[in-house]
Every structure is written in structure tokens, then in C-alpha cells.
Design a protein around this motif. Structure first.
Motif, PDB file in Angstrom:
ATOM      1  N   SER A 137       0.781  -1.178   0.055  1.00  0.00           N
ATOM      2  CA  SER A 137      -0.010   0.038   0.140  1.00  0.00           C
ATOM      3  C   SER A 137       0.858   1.313   0.126  1.00  0.00           C
ATOM      4  O   SER A 137       0.591   2.337  -0.514  1.00  0.00           O
ATOM      5  CB  SER A 137      -0.897  -0.128   1.236  1.00  0.00           C
ATOM      6  OG  SER A 137      -0.396   0.325   2.163  1.00  0.00           O
ATOM      7  N   LEU A 181       0.756   4.190  -2.853  1.00  0.00           N
ATOM      8  CA  LEU A 181       0.767   5.550  -2.154  1.00  0.00           C
ATOM      9  C   LEU A 181       1.780   6.307  -3.086  1.00  0.00           C
ATOM     10  O   LEU A 181       1.413   7.621  -3.545  1.00  0.00           O
ATOM     11  CB  LEU A 181       0.915   5.916  -0.917  1.00  0.00           C
ATOM     12  CG  LEU A 181      -0.438   5.752   0.005  1.00  0.00           C
ATOM     13  CD1 LEU A 181       0.127   5.799   1.436  1.00  0.00           C
ATOM     14  CD2 LEU A 181      -1.556   6.536  -0.326  1.00  0.00           C
ATOM     15  N   PRO A 214      -4.568  14.687 -11.016  1.00  0.00           N
ATOM     16  CA  PRO A 214      -5.160  14.072  -9.788  1.00  0.00           C
ATOM     17  C   PRO A 214      -6.109  13.018  -9.899  1.00  0.00           C
ATOM     18  O   PRO A 214      -6.463  12.189  -8.977  1.00  0.00           O
ATOM     19  CB  PRO A 214      -5.808  15.411  -9.146  1.00  0.00           C
ATOM     20  CG  PRO A 214      -5.841  16.143 -10.348  1.00  0.00           C
ATOM     21  CD  PRO A 214      -4.693  15.787 -11.477  1.00  0.00           C
ATOM     22  N   ALA A 215      -7.098  13.097 -10.959  1.00  0.00           N
ATOM     23  CA  ALA A 215      -8.050  11.833 -11.136  1.00  0.00           C
ATOM     24  C   ALA A 215      -7.708  10.666 -11.276  1.00  0.00           C
ATOM     25  O   ALA A 215      -7.954   9.724 -10.460  1.00  0.00           O
ATOM     26  CB  ALA A 215      -8.698  12.174 -12.384  1.00  0.00           C
ATOM     27  N   ALA A 267      -6.311   9.841  -7.735  1.00  0.00           N
ATOM     28  CA  ALA A 267      -7.716   9.344  -6.523  1.00  0.00           C
ATOM     29  C   ALA A 267      -7.998   8.070  -6.970  1.00  0.00           C
ATOM     30  O   ALA A 267      -8.307   7.231  -6.128  1.00  0.00           O
ATOM     31  CB  ALA A 267      -8.678  10.549  -6.997  1.00  0.00           C
ATOM     32  N   PHE A 268      -7.901   7.481  -8.343  1.00  0.00           N
ATOM     33  CA  PHE A 268      -8.331   6.210  -8.476  1.00  0.00           C
ATOM     34  C   PHE A 268      -7.532   5.199  -8.318  1.00  0.00           C
ATOM     35  O   PHE A 268      -7.933   3.968  -7.515  1.00  0.00           O
ATOM     36  CB  PHE A 268      -8.516   5.967 -10.302  1.00  0.00           C
ATOM     37  CG  PHE A 268      -9.831   6.850 -10.912  1.00  0.00           C
ATOM     38  CD1 PHE A 268     -10.839   6.307 -10.315  1.00  0.00           C
ATOM     39  CD2 PHE A 268      -9.762   7.571 -11.714  1.00  0.00           C
ATOM     40  CE1 PHE A 268     -12.235   6.965 -10.706  1.00  0.00           C
ATOM     41  CE2 PHE A 268     -10.877   8.087 -12.258  1.00  0.00           C
ATOM     42  CZ  PHE A 268     -12.125   7.763 -11.647  1.00  0.00           C
ATOM     43  N   LEU A 322      -5.642   5.517  -5.394  1.00  0.00           N
ATOM     44  CA  LEU A 322      -5.869   5.358  -3.754  1.00  0.00           C
ATOM     45  C   LEU A 322      -7.141   4.535  -4.025  1.00  0.00           C
ATOM     46  O   LEU A 322      -7.134   3.499  -2.982  1.00  0.00           O
ATOM     47  CB  LEU A 322      -6.136   6.820  -3.384  1.00  0.00           C
ATOM     48  CG  LEU A 322      -5.002   7.470  -3.124  1.00  0.00           C
ATOM     49  CD1 LEU A 322      -5.486   8.860  -2.474  1.00  0.00           C
ATOM     50  CD2 LEU A 322      -3.911   6.843  -2.463  1.00  0.00           C
ATOM     51  N   LEU A 323      -8.295   4.958  -4.398  1.00  0.00           N
ATOM     52  CA  LEU A 323      -9.462   4.290  -4.386  1.00  0.00           C
ATOM     53  C   LEU A 323      -9.473   2.648  -4.681  1.00  0.00           C
ATOM     54  O   LEU A 323     -10.003   1.810  -3.969  1.00  0.00           O
ATOM     55  CB  LEU A 323     -10.468   4.803  -5.226  1.00  0.00           C
ATOM     56  CG  LEU A 323     -11.890   4.268  -5.181  1.00  0.00           C
ATOM     57  CD1 LEU A 323     -12.543   4.739  -3.750  1.00  0.00           C
ATOM     58  CD2 LEU A 323     -12.800   5.115  -6.202  1.00  0.00           C
ATOM     59  N   VAL A 345      -5.145   1.243  -3.112  1.00  0.00           N
ATOM     60  CA  VAL A 345      -4.868   1.089  -1.571  1.00  0.00           C
ATOM     61  C   VAL A 345      -6.122   0.734  -0.823  1.00  0.00           C
ATOM     62  O   VAL A 345      -6.061   0.007  -0.018  1.00  0.00           O
ATOM     63  CB  VAL A 345      -4.357   2.423  -1.366  1.00  0.00           C
ATOM     64  CG1 VAL A 345      -4.069   2.482   0.314  1.00  0.00           C
ATOM     65  CG2 VAL A 345      -3.301   3.070  -2.108  1.00  0.00           C
ATOM     66  N   GLY A 346      -7.341   1.498  -1.268  1.00  0.00           N
ATOM     67  CA  GLY A 346      -8.526   1.076  -0.506  1.00  0.00           C
ATOM     68  C   GLY A 346      -9.196  -0.021  -0.914  1.00  0.00           C
ATOM     69  O   GLY A 346      -9.850  -0.775   0.135  1.00  0.00           O
ATOM     70  N   THR A 372      -5.506  -3.823  -1.546  1.00  0.00           N
ATOM     71  CA  THR A 372      -4.780  -4.097  -0.385  1.00  0.00           C
ATOM     72  C   THR A 372      -5.765  -4.447   0.830  1.00  0.00           C
ATOM     73  O   THR A 372      -5.394  -5.640   1.471  1.00  0.00           O
ATOM     74  CB  THR A 372      -3.826  -2.936  -0.011  1.00  0.00           C
ATOM     75  OG1 THR A 372      -3.469  -2.195  -1.075  1.00  0.00           O
ATOM     76  CG2 THR A 372      -2.906  -3.145   1.108  1.00  0.00           C
ATOM     77  N   ARG A 432      -7.148  16.256 -19.282  1.00  0.00           N
ATOM     78  CA  ARG A 432      -7.218  15.671 -18.117  1.00  0.00           C
ATOM     79  C   ARG A 432      -8.301  16.174 -17.275  1.00  0.00           C
ATOM     80  O   ARG A 432      -8.351  15.867 -16.269  1.00  0.00           O
ATOM     81  CB  ARG A 432      -5.942  15.887 -17.350  1.00  0.00           C
ATOM     82  CG  ARG A 432      -4.823  15.155 -18.245  1.00  0.00           C
ATOM     83  CD  ARG A 432      -3.924  14.567 -17.085  1.00  0.00           C
ATOM     84  NE  ARG A 432      -2.839  13.628 -17.782  1.00  0.00           N
ATOM     85  CZ  ARG A 432      -1.616  14.398 -18.376  1.00  0.00           C
ATOM     86  NH1 ARG A 432      -1.403  15.530 -18.227  1.00  0.00           N
ATOM     87  NH2 ARG A 432      -0.791  13.513 -18.938  1.00  0.00           N
ATOM     88  N   GLN A 433      -9.206  17.073 -17.985  1.00  0.00           N
ATOM     89  CA  GLN A 433     -10.475  17.474 -17.023  1.00  0.00           C
ATOM     90  C   GLN A 433     -11.142  16.312 -16.964  1.00  0.00           C
ATOM     91  O   GLN A 433     -11.435  15.361 -17.770  1.00  0.00           O
ATOM     92  CB  GLN A 433     -11.132  18.553 -17.658  1.00  0.00           C
ATOM     93  CG  GLN A 433     -10.360  19.835 -17.912  1.00  0.00           C
ATOM     94  CD  GLN A 433     -10.491  20.480 -16.357  1.00  0.00           C
ATOM     95  OE1 GLN A 433     -11.620  20.436 -15.655  1.00  0.00           O
ATOM     96  NE2 GLN A 433      -9.389  21.327 -15.950  1.00  0.00           N
ATOM     97  N   MET A 434     -11.920  16.166 -15.703  1.00  0.00           N
ATOM     98  CA  MET A 434     -12.743  15.033 -15.549  1.00  0.00           C
ATOM     99  C   MET A 434     -13.843  14.884 -16.451  1.00  0.00           C
ATOM    100  O   MET A 434     -14.044  13.802 -16.930  1.00  0.00           O
ATOM    101  CB  MET A 434     -13.157  15.101 -14.006  1.00  0.00           C
ATOM    102  CG  MET A 434     -12.589  14.457 -12.920  1.00  0.00           C
ATOM    103  SD  MET A 434     -11.816  12.738 -13.521  1.00  0.00           S
ATOM    104  CE  MET A 434     -13.461  11.862 -13.107  1.00  0.00           C
ATOM    105  N   GLN A 435     -14.394  15.929 -16.888  1.00  0.00           N
ATOM    106  CA  GLN A 435     -15.497  16.034 -17.851  1.00  0.00           C
ATOM    107  C   GLN A 435     -15.291  15.558 -19.144  1.00  0.00           C
ATOM    108  O   GLN A 435     -15.662  14.539 -19.683  1.00  0.00           O
ATOM    109  CB  GLN A 435     -16.081  17.531 -17.894  1.00  0.00           C
ATOM    110  CG  GLN A 435     -17.604  17.483 -18.467  1.00  0.00           C
ATOM    111  CD  GLN A 435     -17.859  18.952 -18.813  1.00  0.00           C
ATOM    112  OE1 GLN A 435     -17.342  19.773 -18.168  1.00  0.00           O
ATOM    113  NE2 GLN A 435     -19.132  19.061 -19.298  1.00  0.00           N
TER     114      GLN A 435
END
Lengths: 174, 333
Positions: A33, A37, A49-50, A53-54, A56-57, A60-61, A64, A123-126
Motif C-alpha cells: 500500500s 501511495l 489528480p483523477a 484518486a483512482f 488510491l480508491l 490502496v482502498g 490491499t 485531463r479534465q474529469m468531464q
């Protein structure tokens, strides 16, 4: 930027070494993990950053935690000796790692990156979501892959329900 | 003076100052919440609660912290010491860094990310890791049972937690918390709590479960497993676990206030306070925190199977149904 890179690289490498070298399998999972990270930190550094976040989600989340669950439910986590860690596969593993590293380095150096800097591109989420659903003008294959992944997850959910369902009727018959 | 403030407003310093401020806020929030929890418990149970230290017992958190710092930090002889000591940190840091994305007013948000809600969800999913670490590192059966319960509960309730946020994301069309709050401007009838009332209830209940509070406090369950994953901790490590639990409750209140109750937006348009609009955010978050405490001292604990049934058979289908209702409403109108 350099300081952050060195910190993240050291963290990822030390954690990755900890995964293969630690004697306790739970320690290995926790080190993993840490390595995830570090990779998420790289994504943040590259203005994505997206993806971080994925990372991590999912890794790691979910991965692991799932591994830790598996370890705790199956066996008593026991300390292995170094003899079992450094078994005869160590040279094969080293060869595979070096070969993969060489291939990656080759393509990274051969490719002409031009004036590309991190943070460019959609790289925008939209934009990302629209491309994924095939309405943003990106390659249409993403929409198909999205649907395939959805079907796969649905099958997995149904299978999990079927496996974990209480079989009351069967037990009454038996 | 203003030039110095402008200097501090530049990027690395702004981030560092904001980070220090958020850590300060999180630690103090949990200390104050411990005191208010005891006071609320006292008044609900027709007694006074802490009332000796300072006026009406207001300095009680100070005394508690001093006491915790002087206590010895014991660990079990067979404990896995590194994991045992790292677990409280692994529980506290995720809670602290999610506060960075919560907007207090339109400009006072440390990291205005365009994926703030996704970040919140991602970081919340790490919380289960700290619980497992605490339970495994203690090498105690009660701790391990509590950790397995806690991890199972947190993973299960993550699903309705994420699903209930989707409605708001669909209406806003953005994952940024600042955009979410800006979409709710112009009086309390524009807040997302009204069109998304079922989602609000689902998120509220999943938030209680994620914060591991009554009626979902199976992981602690002091009458069966005497405190769960934190049974072996003492002194300041125990204090850090408690701090992260109370800070997590405060964080969930902040997210509820931001996503569903309009964040810093005043309830009526003429109550706009300009740069002091954080007052409205604080008021809303504080009211949600009080309802968490109210519920804690009013309802009994669920059973494990009831907990799982409630999560998977009530909250998840409910969130899915309201998701379809929202989608249909958006497609038609």
C-alpha cells in the motif's frame, strides 16, 4: 519538484523492496500500500489528480484491504525465513525485472517527446468521462471497453451473490 | 501588513499555512467534540456532564489532553510493534487531509481540486486500512474481531456513500466542491437536500456507519468485544485513535453541510455575510454534529446481520432507485 520526486521515488522503491523482502506477509501487504501511495504521489506531481484518486480508491482502498482480508481469513500470518524468500527464483525474478526496465527505458528514450509537458491534454474529469462514454470525440473503442467492464462487473456481482447465498432449502433436504 | 499577507498567499506558503491550519483545526475539533459529546450525553441522561474544570466545564478538553500526555504508552508484549504504532497515524492522516478540500468560503479552500468529491471518496476508503492495522498489530483476539467487523462495515457502507453522492454530481455536472456549493446559491430552497432528500438520508446514515458511531458501532461494541481494535492502546496512541474518530465525524458533518446543505451559502439571500460566510458553514456543520451525538445517545446498537442487511438491502437499492429518478428527471426536464 526535484525534492518531491526524490522523496516519492525513495518511498516507492523502499516500499517495493519491503514487499519482496519482509518476512511477514502482512508487512508485505502494508508495504505494497505504501508503494501504491508513492505511485499516486507521482500522478499528483504529473498534474493528473483523477488518476491519483483512482489509484488510491482501487489499489490502496480495495486491493490491499482485500488482500489483508484474504491473509487473515486463510492462514495464520507466519514469519518466513530469508532462505524461503531468497529461493532459486531470485535470479529469474531479477532477469524479468531488468528486462522489463530495459524495455520501458528504451521506449521512453527513443520516443521523441518534443515540447510535451506534464499537465497537457484532456485531463479534465468531464473530458475524461465524455471520452469514456464515446460522446467526446475520442476513440470509440473506449465506450466498448467501458460496456465490457460493466458487464464483467455485473457477472462478478451475480456470481458473488450465487456463491454466498444461504442454501436453506438444500440443508433441509439433506 | 498587506504585502506580507500577499507574500503568504503565494503557492507554496499558502499550502503550508493552510496545512498547518487544517491540522490545528482537526486536532482541536476532536478535542472540543469529546467535551461536547460528554455534555450532550449528560443533558440527554438528565445529569450535568463535566462541570468542574473552568466555567461549566469548558476547559475539560485541556485537562483530558494533559492527562493523556502524562500516561504511559503501553503495548502488548507480542504486538507487532511497527504496525501497532503506525495504525493511529494511518487512521488520523486521511481524515486530516480530506479537510484540505472542504471549502469554508468561496476562496478559503486549501486545495480547490476539480475532483474534490472523488478525492474525498478515495481517501475515505483508506480509513479501513488503519483499522485493520490496529487490529492485526495488537495481536489480540478482541482487537482482530473488532478490526474485521470494522473493515467489513466500512467497505460495505462505502458503496451507498458513493452512490448517494452521484445524484448531486449529476445535477451539478462537476466533482468540485466549490461548484457544488455555488450551484446551491440563493436561499435554502435551492439546497440539494430538497431534490435529493432520499440521497441525503442515505448519505447521512452511511456517514454515521463510516464514522463507526452508534447505532453502527459494532467494531467497538464494548459490551461484547470490550473496545474492539483499540482495546490494547493507551495514552496518546489511544488519544490519536479517538481524535481521528471524532475528526472523522466532524469531517462527515462538513461534507454533509457542503454537499446537501449549501456549504457557506446563507439560508436567506439577505443574510449574506461576505467574507464571513464561513459562519454559515460552521453553523450547519455544528448542527449536523449535534444530530450525530443526539442519535448516539438515543438509539441502541444494531446486530451484525442487521447492519449488513440494512446496508446492502435498503441503502444500496434506495440509492440506485433515486439515481434513476434523478436521471429521468434530468432527461425529461
Amino acid at each position: 519538484m526535484i525534492v518531491a520526486y526524490i522523496f516519492l521515488a525513495c518511498m516507492t522503491l523502499i516500499c517495493a523492496l519491503g514487499v519482496v523482502l519482509s518476512r511477514n506477509i502482512v508487512h508485505s501487504a502494508l508495504f505494497m500500500s505504501g508503494a501504491f501511495l508513492g505511485v499516486a504521489g507521482f500522478f499528483v506531481m504529473l498534474n493528473a489528480p483523477a488518476l491519483a484518486a483512482f489509484q488510491l480508491l482501487i489499489y490502496v482502498g480495495a486491493v490491499t484491504v482485500l488482500m489483508l482480508f484474504g491473509i487473515m481469513f486463510t492462514q495464520r500470518p507466519s514469519a518466513r525465513s530469508f532462505a524461503t524468500i531468497l529461493n532459486r527464483q531470485v535470479w529469474a525474478g531479477l532477469a524479468v525485472a531488468l528486462g522489463f526496465g530495459a524495455v520501458l527505458s528504451y521506449f521512453l528514450t527513443v520516443q521523441d517527446w518534443g515540447s510535451v509537458s506534464p499537465g497537457n491534454g484532456p485531463r479534465q474529469m468531464q473530458t475524461f468521462g465524455e471520452n469514456l462514454l464515446g460522446v467526446g470525440g475520442g476513440p470509440q473503442i473506449f465506450a466498448l471497453l467501458f460496456q465490457v467492464a460493466a458487464v464483467l462487473l455485473f457477472v462478478a456481482i451475480v456470481a458473488a451473490i450465487v456463491i454466498s447465498r444461504r442454501r436453506d432449502a438444500d440443508q433441509e433436504e439433506a | 501588513m498587506f504585502s506580507f499577507l500577499d507574500f503568504l498567499n503565494q503557492e507554496p506558503f499558502r499550502f503550508i499555512v493552510g496545512l498547518a491550519g487544517v491540522l490545528f483545526l482537526t486536532l482541536n475539533l476532536s478535542a472540543i467534540l469529546v467535551m461536547s459529546e460528554r455534555k450532550t450525553a449528560g443533558y440527554i441522561q438528565l445529569r450535568y456532564g463535566p462541570n468542574r474544570v473552568g466555567p461549566r466545564g469548558l476547559f475539560q478538553p485541556l485537562a483530558d489532553i494533559l492527562k493523556l500526555f502524562t500516561k504511559e504508552n503501553l503495548s502488548p508484549a507480542r504486538a507487532d510493534l511497527w504496525i501497532f504504532l503506525a495504525a493511529p497515524i494511518a487512521m488520523f492522516i486521511p481524515v486530516a487531509i480530506v479537510w484540505m478540500t472542504v471549502p469554508f468560503t468561496e476562496r478559503s479552500v486549501i486545495a480547490d481540486m476539480n475532483i474534490a468529491l472523488l478525492f474525498f471518496v478515495a481517501i475515505t476508503s483508506i480509513g479501513a486500512l488503519g483499522v485493520i492495522m490496529a487490529g492485526y498489530g495488537s495481536r489480540s483476539t478482541f482487537s482482530l474481531l473488532g478490526a474485521l467487523r470494522g473493515a467489513a462495515q466500512m467497505i460495505s457502507y462505502e458503496v451507498p456513500l458513493i452512490l448517494s453522492l452521484l445524484g448531486v454530481i449529476m445535477i451539478t455536472g462537476s466533482l468540485s466542491l466549490v461548484d457544488v456549493v455555488n450551484g446551491q446559491s440563493g436561499g435554502f430552497w435551492h439546497w440539494y437536500v430538497w431534490p435529493q432528500l432520499p440521497m441525503f438520508l442515505i448519505f447521512y446514515m452511511s456517514a454515521i456507519a463510516e464514522a463507526k458511531r452508534v447505532p453502527f458501532d459494532l467494531p467497538e461494541g464494548e459490551s461484547e468485544i470490550v473496545g474492539g481494535y483499540m482495546v490494547e492502546y493507551s495514552g496518546m496512541t489511544w488519544g490519536l485513535i479517538q481524535a481521528s474518530e471524532f475528526a472523522g465525524m466532524g469531517l462527515m458533518s462538513g461534507i454533509v453541510a457542503t454537499v446537501f446543505l449549501g456549504g457557506w451559502q446563507p439560508p436567506l439571500p439577505f443574510m449574506d455575510l461576505g467574507v464571513f460566510n464561513w459562519f454559515w458553514f460552521g453553523m450547519k456543520a455544528a448542527i449536523i454534529m449535534f444530530t450525530f451525538q443526539w442519535i448516539r445517545w438515543s438509539v441502541p446498537r444494531l446486530r451484525m446481520d442487521q447492519l449488513m442487511d440494512f446496508g446492502w438491502k435498503v441503502l444500496v437499492p434506495g440509492a440506485l432507485i433515486w439515481l434513476f429518478v434523478t436521471a429521468a428527471w434530468m432527461a425529461i426536464f
